[in-house]
Design an enzyme around this catalytic site. Structure first.
Site: not given
Length: 749
Positions: A597, A682, A717
């Site tokens: 991320s 995501d 995610h």
């Protein structure tokens, strides 16, 4: 008050035509064969995305994005889905030569897990509540059992499980619910005060947009139509009302609602609407369960409203007004509110108390300290527990409180809980407000996840459960350590290190994995993960770089790694890598790096800056298209994060971001072996960012090192949802790293 993590880029079946691979073949392909000896892999050519120039002009500066077309918010464009599938097929072909070894890794990683297990039970009213996992099953069962004894809770309390014990009742079996879905996640499993109802939030796509179901705790029957479009912020207000939060079109939590059971969602009452698109809402109950707190916060500013559950007709009442740069959170005990307050002056936070009937009359309970960060606090009937950080390590300090109604004064003589490892992780667990028992979890890089009950009156700590690690694990075989690298500006940067003492030489010949994050004031504490043993038990040193931008060393540590100081995050990481090489923990030829991320942004940035320093890199769901994303307020998280990264509509921030944004700084140079992952659904980092990053790298990178991209088409995610499905991704990444390091034994692939 144990505040939740605010949605951020934080250490989720689309049908289409199947393309012919030749549609994406390079006219001058570079065969990538170093990862496999199989003929199929040797013949594979990487997918090449078509180039469609897209000009973006800001302050007279022209950026051309040839892969802008890869973004499709509907996630249904056949050409884009075909390209992502082609990338996945290419990755599978290249890794086919080590598929058998990957499967052995998966069996090894899974083999360390005790598959049939239960969590430590939590007492609520007349029941023990807990979660159960079953052998071979991906998801948990939510269970409860009657408390047969009238004995008050103690640190020695054990739930009876024998034939004479009250029967276990399965409230919700996620395995049954998940059968119809490729992705399944339950969050916010909330029990009503009278223990008769359960409300839980369900996500079946990975986009983190939840549907809330309210069921009868005994029968499991749905008692009304589900509530749709919610966040996971959900609390009971008595037995007949639910308070919840919804999001706007960019997935910003912006409204808080009151729902009366039995009514239609369309008739729910909006208690507050946050219209400033830099602010988001969250919701929590006080430990006393008498008040709910709604906070409206940006990265720098947070104000608090409260709802008296016994006087809901009064609605939300302001407790701390919005003042730029002042961050507050709150809880309740007796006739006082307790407030944690941070400002530029008191940057590591102070703890205050004020009477319920005169919130402007505050008493400082714990003053601001420059060397100790007050991270959070937890209230009990007779005690206050504070979670702090000092010298980069978490600590728990417990204070006795005077009886309710007596005067509150500055707190002194707190009792600190002692921990044994040189580096470790500590987190609060659910405790009971009316008791004197604190429950917390502890682990370190070599100590499995452990749950303790701590008697705050007697100072006695009792281990309730330690994670079982199968496969002959012995913590005494491992060494954990704390080292400090010196950054380019002289700042000392801590690192947490794990290795197996019988395998590591520390002479520069050992391989090493360096992990980093460094954003949002998030602390990446050195916790245990059994899957990591598949690297460490092969002689690989594992290290976490606690770089600026995180919160490990206090608020200023974060401030010095954000906005116009963001590059400190990247140079700190490089300094850590250089320290490890110079001090013979590894060599450049055996140094691998990993980040997810916002940590994927870190990986992308340092690869552009120092590609020569690393052997291989893993960038998980990476936030790599910084300028384009932060210029687009229609993308989830953008407006709320201008205080984290800066607002590129302002010239100074635009050029600073452009100078480090990974996609904007790819150039012709020899990059190491790289694996990039993404999730189609995501909502935190759009799949198109890593897709564009890979396409541009393929276009410009030199050399024959591998570049692989895997996009999960039914996840978001956090990758796939099942516990074993997640381990399959871990095994795949581990196989990639070991292959890059040439550590897969011949004949085992």
């Amino acid at each position: 008050m144990l505040r939740p993590i605010v949605l951020s880029r934080f250490p989720f079946s689309v049908a289409s035509r199947r393309p012919r691979l030749s549609s994406y073949a390079s006219p001058n392909p570079k065969p990538s064969t170093i990862f496999s000896s199989s003929s199929a892999a040797a013949m594979a050519t990487a997918p090449v995305a078509k180039k469609v120039p897209h000009e973006m002009v800001m302050f007279g500066d022209v950026r051309v994005d040839n892969y802008y077309w890869l973004r499709d918010d509907s996630r249904s464009n056949p050409e884009i889905i075909a390209h992502l599938k082609a990338e996945n097929e290419y990755t599978d072909r290249i890794m086919s030569g080590v598929k058998q070894f990957e499967e052995k890794l998966f069996a090894e990683i899974r083999g360390r897990i005790k598959e049939d297990d239960i969590s430590v039970p939590v007492r609520k009213g007349p029941y023990y509540y807990y979660e159960r996992t079953l052998e071979g099953k991906e998801y948990v069962q939510h269970c409860r059992r009657l408390i047969s004894s009238s004995t008050p809770a103690s640190v020695y309390d054990v739930m009876p499980t024998g034939p004479e014990a009250p029967k276990e009742h399965v409230i919700l079996d996620e395995n049954i619910k998940a059968q119809q879905h490729d992705f399944y996640s339950v969050r916010s499993f909330k029990v009503s005060p009278n223990n008769k109802l359960i409300a839980y939030a369900e996500d079946t796509k990975g986009d983190e947009i939840y549907t809330v179901y309210i069921i009868d705790a005994e029968s499991g029957a749905l008692i009304e139509k589900p509530l749709t479009g919610l966040t996971t912020d959900l609390e009971w207000a008595g037995d007949d009302f639910l308070i919840y939060v919804t999001m706007d079109e960019i997935l910003r939590p912006d409204k808080v609602w009151a729902h009366k059971l039995g009514s239609d969602q369309a008739s729910d009452s909006c208690l507050y609407h946050e219209k400033d698109d830099m602010f988001s809402l969250d919701l929590q109950a006080s430990e006393s369960k008498q008040y709910l707190f709604v906070t409206s916060g940006s990265k720098n500013t947070r104000s608090v409203f409260y709802l008296d559950i016994s006087k809901q007709e009064n609605g939300l009442i302001s407790l701390t007004p919005r003042m730029y740069g002042i961050d507050t959170s709150a809880s309740h005990r007796g006739n006082h509110f307790f407030i944690k307050r941070r400002s530029d002056q008191f940057f590591n936070s102070e703890l205050l108390a004020c009477p319920l009937d005169n919130v402007s009359e505050t008493t400082v309970l714990l003053p601001h300290r420059e060397s100790v960060k007050l991270q959070d606090f937890q209230l009990f009937n007779d005690h206050l527990v504070v979670y702090e950080r000092e010298n980069g390590l978490p600590k728990i300090t417990i204070y006795g409180l005077p009886a309710v109604g007596e005067e509150l004064r500055s707190l002194k003589d707190g009792r600190t809980v002692d921990f044994i490892d040189p580096v470790y992780s500590v987190d609060p667990e659910e405790s009971q407000y009316s008791s004197s028992i604190l429950r917390f979890s502890y682990s370190s890089l070599r100590t499995p996840y452990s749950v303790y009950d701590y008697d705050m009156n007697g100072g006695i700590s009792v281990l309730k459960k330690i994670e079982t690690v199968l496969g002959g694990f012995d913590s005494s075989n491992y060494v954990t350590d704390r080292k400090w690298a010196v950054a380019s500006d002289g700042t000392q940067v801590p690192m947490s290190i794990l290795y197996r003492k019988d395998l590591v030489k520390l002479d520069g010949s050992d391989p090493l994995m360096l992990y980093g994050y460094g954003s949002y004031e998030v602390c990446i504490d050195p916790s245990f993960r059994s899957s990591r043993l598949s690297l460490v038990d092969r002689g690989i040193i594992f290290t976490i770089a606690h770089i600026r931008g995180g919160g490990e060393m206090g608020r200023q540590w974060y401030e010095n790694g954000k906005l116009l100081k963001k590059k400190n995050t990247f140079t700190d990481f490089i300094s850590c890598a250089e320290y490890l090489v110079e001090n013979k923990y590894c060599s450049k030829e055996k140094l691998c790096i990993d980040g997810r991320s916002a940590g994927g942004l870190l990986i992308g940035a340092v690869l552009n800056m120092r590609p020569d320093l690393f052997k291989a890199a893993v960038a998980g769901v990476p936030f790599v298209d910084v300028v384009t994303t932060m210029l687009d307020p229609t993308i989830p998280l953008t407006t709320a994060e201008w205080e984290e990264w800066g607002d590129p509509r302002k010239e100074e921030f635009y050029y600073y971001m452009k100078s480090y944004s990974p996609v904007d700084n790819i150039k012709p140079q020899n990059y190491p072996n790289i694996l990039v992952t993404a999730g189609l659904n995501d909502s935190r980092v759009l799949y198109s960012e890593p897709a564009k990053y890979v396409a541009k790298l393929r276009e410009l990178k030199t050399g024959d090192n591998l570049l692989l991209f895997r996009c999960e088409l039914t996840a978001g995610h956090s990758s796939k949802s099942g516990r074993f499905e997640k381990l399959q991704e871990v095994a795949f990444i581990t196989a990639f790293i070991l292959k890059a390091l040439e550590m897969i034994p011949q004949g085992s692939s």
